[in-house]
Scaffold this motif. Structure first.
Motif, PDB file in Angstrom:
ATOM      1  N   MET A 105      38.259  56.081  66.356  1.00 56.72           N
ATOM      2  CA  MET A 105      37.796  55.021  65.487  1.00 56.72           C
ATOM      3  C   MET A 105      36.463  54.508  66.023  1.00 56.72           C
ATOM      4  O   MET A 105      36.410  53.741  66.961  1.00 56.72           O
ATOM      5  N   THR A 106      35.443  54.945  65.391  1.00 57.09           N
ATOM      6  CA  THR A 106      34.114  54.548  65.835  1.00 57.09           C
ATOM      7  C   THR A 106      33.524  53.529  64.868  1.00 57.09           C
ATOM      8  O   THR A 106      33.941  53.418  63.715  1.00 57.09           O
ATOM      9  N   PHE A 107      32.525  52.834  65.382  1.00 62.26           N
ATOM     10  CA  PHE A 107      31.842  51.819  64.583  1.00 62.26           C
ATOM     11  C   PHE A 107      31.224  52.450  63.334  1.00 62.26           C
ATOM     12  O   PHE A 107      31.290  51.902  62.243  1.00 62.26           O
ATOM     13  N   LYS A 108      30.614  53.622  63.510  1.00 61.17           N
ATOM     14  CA  LYS A 108      29.924  54.297  62.426  1.00 61.17           C
ATOM     15  C   LYS A 108      30.867  54.652  61.279  1.00 61.17           C
ATOM     16  O   LYS A 108      30.506  54.564  60.106  1.00 61.17           O
ATOM     17  N   LYS A 109      32.072  55.078  61.578  1.00 64.09           N
ATOM     18  CA  LYS A 109      33.029  55.494  60.548  1.00 64.09           C
ATOM     19  C   LYS A 109      33.787  54.320  59.946  1.00 64.09           C
ATOM     20  O   LYS A 109      34.154  54.356  58.780  1.00 64.09           O
ATOM     21  N   THR A 110      34.034  53.301  60.718  1.00 66.97           N
ATOM     22  CA  THR A 110      34.891  52.218  60.267  1.00 66.97           C
ATOM     23  C   THR A 110      34.132  51.030  59.700  1.00 66.97           C
ATOM     24  O   THR A 110      34.391  50.595  58.587  1.00 66.97           O
ATOM     25  N   PHE A 111      33.204  50.502  60.451  1.00 69.08           N
ATOM     26  CA  PHE A 111      32.573  49.238  60.070  1.00 69.08           C
ATOM     27  C   PHE A 111      31.257  49.383  59.310  1.00 69.08           C
ATOM     28  O   PHE A 111      30.923  48.533  58.486  1.00 69.08           O
ATOM     29  N   LEU A 112      30.501  50.429  59.571  1.00 66.95           N
ATOM     30  CA  LEU A 112      29.214  50.593  58.917  1.00 66.95           C
ATOM     31  C   LEU A 112      29.338  50.689  57.387  1.00 66.95           C
ATOM     32  O   LEU A 112      28.598  50.003  56.669  1.00 66.95           O
ATOM     33  N   PRO A 113      30.264  51.483  56.834  1.00 69.33           N
ATOM     34  CA  PRO A 113      30.400  51.516  55.369  1.00 69.33           C
ATOM     35  C   PRO A 113      30.770  50.142  54.787  1.00 69.33           C
ATOM     36  O   PRO A 113      30.276  49.762  53.725  1.00 69.33           O
ATOM     37  N   ALA A 114      31.601  49.396  55.498  1.00 68.00           N
ATOM     38  CA  ALA A 114      31.986  48.069  55.022  1.00 68.00           C
ATOM     39  C   ALA A 114      30.796  47.116  55.047  1.00 68.00           C
ATOM     40  O   ALA A 114      30.606  46.317  54.120  1.00 68.00           O
ATOM     41  N   LEU A 115      29.973  47.189  56.078  1.00 64.68           N
ATOM     42  CA  LEU A 115      28.785  46.347  56.162  1.00 64.68           C
ATOM     43  C   LEU A 115      27.770  46.712  55.076  1.00 64.68           C
ATOM     44  O   LEU A 115      27.156  45.830  54.477  1.00 64.68           O
ATOM     45  N   ILE A 116      27.600  47.992  54.821  1.00 64.72           N
ATOM     46  CA  ILE A 116      26.678  48.433  53.762  1.00 64.72           C
ATOM     47  C   ILE A 116      27.174  47.938  52.406  1.00 64.72           C
ATOM     48  O   ILE A 116      26.399  47.418  51.600  1.00 64.72           O
ATOM     49  N   LEU A 117      28.456  48.078  52.157  1.00 65.36           N
ATOM     50  CA  LEU A 117      29.038  47.612  50.896  1.00 65.36           C
ATOM     51  C   LEU A 117      28.895  46.096  50.762  1.00 65.36           C
ATOM     52  O   LEU A 117      28.547  45.591  49.687  1.00 65.36           O
ATOM     53  N   ALA A 118      29.107  45.351  51.831  1.00 64.28           N
ATOM     54  CA  ALA A 118      28.947  43.896  51.808  1.00 64.28           C
ATOM     55  C   ALA A 118      27.501  43.519  51.517  1.00 64.28           C
ATOM     56  O   ALA A 118      27.233  42.596  50.739  1.00 64.28           O
ATOM     57  N   ALA A 119      26.556  44.240  52.099  1.00 66.32           N
ATOM     58  CA  ALA A 119      25.135  43.963  51.850  1.00 66.32           C
ATOM     59  C   ALA A 119      24.782  44.250  50.388  1.00 66.32           C
ATOM     60  O   ALA A 119      24.053  43.474  49.754  1.00 66.32           O
ATOM     61  N   ILE A 120      25.283  45.330  49.840  1.00 67.39           N
ATOM     62  CA  ILE A 120      25.031  45.665  48.432  1.00 67.39           C
ATOM     63  C   ILE A 120      25.617  44.583  47.522  1.00 67.39           C
ATOM     64  O   ILE A 120      24.959  44.143  46.573  1.00 67.39           O
ATOM     65  N   CYS A 121      26.808  44.127  47.820  1.00 67.42           N
ATOM     66  CA  CYS A 121      27.448  43.065  47.029  1.00 67.42           C
ATOM     67  C   CYS A 121      26.652  41.766  47.117  1.00 67.42           C
ATOM     68  O   CYS A 121      26.467  41.080  46.102  1.00 67.42           O
TER      69      CYS A 121
END
Length: 176
Positions: free
Chosen positions: A1-17
């Protein structure tokens, strides 16, 4: 479980929202005044449509009743236009009902933008609204006028709005 796989997509999605929500909010802020002005112009046009030609419109709003008194150039009252609405199938159905001095319907303008296209929004057509002209009391759907086929909720909304307009007119005539 790495930061890149777990949290980065969620942060990108939050920024887009966040960017999308800010853009929608800004658009609403920039267009709200223009939308309100257009709605007001439609309301005035509907009132002018249901009152005698050439009537000068004098707007009133009192105790939840909105409308216009139509006057001639000498100030004599020619009629009343009362705004009313009721819940239809897809949203509110807005009516401006024109009355003569005896309390008889002379015209009805209906706006049903949220009703089903080709069905419910047919209550705005003259072939439907012309059935209501001449009534001195709230007309009853199915007895006094025919509804639009397959648009029962929309037709009932017009019936309710016209009844509300009659109630408001009664208060106006009594001077309330």
């Amino acid at each position: 479980m790495t930061f890149k796989k777990t949290f980065l997509p969620a942060l990108i999605l939050a920024a887009i929202c966040l960017v999308s929500a800010a853009a929608l909010g800004l658009t609403n802020f920039l267009t709200a005044e223009k939308i309100a002005r257009v709605e007001r112009e439609k309301y005035f046009a509907s009132a002018a449509e249901v009152l005698p030609a050439g009537a000068l419109l004098h707007e009133f709003s009192h105790d939840g009743i909105e409308g216009f008194v139509g006057r001639d150039k000498d100030g004599n009252v020619l009629g009343y236009a009362v705004k009313a609405s009721a819940k239809g199938y897809g949203g509110d159905v807005h009516c401006v009902v024109g009355f003569d001095l005896e309390g008889k319907i002379v015209a009805v303008s209906v706006s049903a933008p949220d009703e089903t296209p080709g069905l419910g929004n047919n209550v705005a057509k003259l072939s439907f609204t012309d059935q209501l002209i001449g009534f001195e009391r709230p007309p009853v759907l199915g007895e006094d006028f025919d509804g639009v086929t397959s648009a029962t909720y929309s037709s009932l909304a017009v019936e309710k709005a016209v009844a509300e307009a009659f109630s408001a007119l009664e208060k106006i005539m009594k001077g309330e």
